[in-house]
Write a protein that holds these residues in place. Structure first.
Motif, PDB file in Angstrom:
ATOM      1  N   ASP A  77      35.672  41.619  40.452  1.00  0.00           N
ATOM      2  CA  ASP A  77      34.869  41.649  41.672  1.00  0.00           C
ATOM      3  C   ASP A  77      35.701  41.575  42.948  1.00  0.00           C
ATOM      4  O   ASP A  77      35.183  41.770  44.035  1.00  0.00           O
ATOM      5  CB  ASP A  77      33.840  40.515  41.656  1.00  0.00           C
ATOM      6  N   SER A  78      36.998  41.307  42.828  1.00  0.00           N
ATOM      7  CA  SER A  78      37.836  41.190  44.021  1.00  0.00           C
ATOM      8  C   SER A  78      39.209  41.814  43.775  1.00  0.00           C
ATOM      9  O   SER A  78      39.815  41.621  42.720  1.00  0.00           O
ATOM     10  CB  SER A  78      38.007  39.716  44.399  1.00  0.00           C
ATOM     11  N   ILE A  79      39.703  42.510  44.760  1.00  0.00           N
ATOM     12  CA  ILE A  79      41.026  43.139  44.668  1.00  0.00           C
ATOM     13  C   ILE A  79      42.108  42.078  44.530  1.00  0.00           C
ATOM     14  O   ILE A  79      43.121  42.300  43.867  1.00  0.00           O
ATOM     15  CB  ILE A  79      41.291  44.017  45.916  1.00  0.00           C
ATOM     16  N   ASP A  80      41.904  40.911  45.117  1.00  0.00           N
ATOM     17  CA  ASP A  80      42.904  39.839  45.082  1.00  0.00           C
ATOM     18  C   ASP A  80      43.172  39.324  43.667  1.00  0.00           C
ATOM     19  O   ASP A  80      44.224  38.733  43.403  1.00  0.00           O
ATOM     20  CB  ASP A  80      42.472  38.674  45.959  1.00  0.00           C
ATOM     21  N   LYS A  81      42.236  39.541  42.756  1.00  0.00           N
ATOM     22  CA  LYS A  81      42.396  39.048  41.390  1.00  0.00           C
ATOM     23  C   LYS A  81      43.212  39.994  40.512  1.00  0.00           C
ATOM     24  O   LYS A  81      43.538  39.673  39.390  1.00  0.00           O
ATOM     25  CB  LYS A  81      41.032  38.817  40.753  1.00  0.00           C
ATOM     26  N   VAL A  82      43.565  41.149  41.029  1.00  0.00           N
ATOM     27  CA  VAL A  82      44.313  42.137  40.262  1.00  0.00           C
ATOM     28  C   VAL A  82      45.709  42.274  40.855  1.00  0.00           C
ATOM     29  O   VAL A  82      45.868  42.492  42.048  1.00  0.00           O
ATOM     30  CB  VAL A  82      43.602  43.514  40.285  1.00  0.00           C
ATOM     31  N   GLY A  83      46.703  42.127  40.021  1.00  0.00           N
ATOM     32  CA  GLY A  83      48.082  42.267  40.488  1.00  0.00           C
ATOM     33  C   GLY A  83      48.482  43.727  40.574  1.00  0.00           C
ATOM     34  O   GLY A  83      48.012  44.575  39.809  1.00  0.00           O
ATOM     35  N   PHE A  84      49.354  44.018  41.505  1.00  0.00           N
ATOM     36  CA  PHE A  84      49.862  45.370  41.662  1.00  0.00           C
ATOM     37  C   PHE A  84      50.702  45.703  40.436  1.00  0.00           C
ATOM     38  O   PHE A  84      51.606  44.946  40.071  1.00  0.00           O
ATOM     39  CB  PHE A  84      50.689  45.456  42.950  1.00  0.00           C
ATOM     40  N   PRO A  85      50.456  46.825  39.759  1.00  0.00           N
ATOM     41  CA  PRO A  85      51.112  47.116  38.483  1.00  0.00           C
ATOM     42  C   PRO A  85      52.573  47.565  38.594  1.00  0.00           C
ATOM     43  O   PRO A  85      53.254  47.684  37.595  1.00  0.00           O
ATOM     44  CB  PRO A  85      50.261  48.232  37.901  1.00  0.00           C
ATOM     45  N   LEU A  86      53.055  47.787  39.794  1.00  0.00           N
ATOM     46  CA  LEU A  86      54.425  48.260  39.972  1.00  0.00           C
ATOM     47  C   LEU A  86      55.286  47.197  40.640  1.00  0.00           C
ATOM     48  O   LEU A  86      54.791  46.307  41.311  1.00  0.00           O
ATOM     49  CB  LEU A  86      54.438  49.533  40.822  1.00  0.00           C
ATOM     50  N   VAL A  87      56.590  47.349  40.476  1.00  0.00           N
ATOM     51  CA  VAL A  87      57.541  46.442  41.094  1.00  0.00           C
ATOM     52  C   VAL A  87      57.588  46.738  42.591  1.00  0.00           C
ATOM     53  O   VAL A  87      57.499  47.876  43.020  1.00  0.00           O
ATOM     54  CB  VAL A  87      58.939  46.652  40.471  1.00  0.00           C
TER      55      VAL A  87
END
Length: 115
Positions: free
Chosen positions: A11-21
């Motif tokens: 439900d929030s973008i903040d809960k998903v980590g960016f998949p790249l370095v």
């Protein structure tokens, strides 16, 4: 788009980590010299081994002194010897932990070299 496709229930973008370095991290990694790290780990291993041998010689020397003083032992000497050996045991435990951490760092180095 990434979140919708791979994390539809979030439900929030903040809960998903960016998949790249992060690009800054890639730049920092470019300065790593693996041969230098390997040399430093090798030198550290030598120091740990030397310290381990020193502790072993202290224990052996103490065993010889203790065996020679068994007939003449009094309560104070036994108490001091017990305290002394407790410190040696603590130091030996620290050496064992250093060896374990050393092995972990060597494994980390191997993993990093693969990448």
């Amino acid at each position: 788009m990434y979140i919708k496709k791979y994390h539809p229930n979030v439900d929030s973008i903040d809960k998903v980590g960016f998949p790249l370095v992060e690009p800054a991290d890639i730049e920092k990694c470019s300065f790593v010299v693996f041969s230098q790290i390997e040399e430093e780990l090798c030198e550290l291993a030598k120091i740990i081994k030397k310290t381990e041998n020193l502790v072993a010689s202290v224990i052996d020397r103490d065993d010889m002194v203790t065996n020679n003083n068994i007939a003449n032992e009094n309560g104070d000497n036994a108490s001091q010897n017990g305290d002394y050996m407790e410190h040696v045991k603590i130091f030996k435990d620290k050496i064992d932990r250093a060896k374990q951490r050393m092995a972990e760092q060597e494994e980390n180095l191997k993993e990093c070299r693969k990448m």
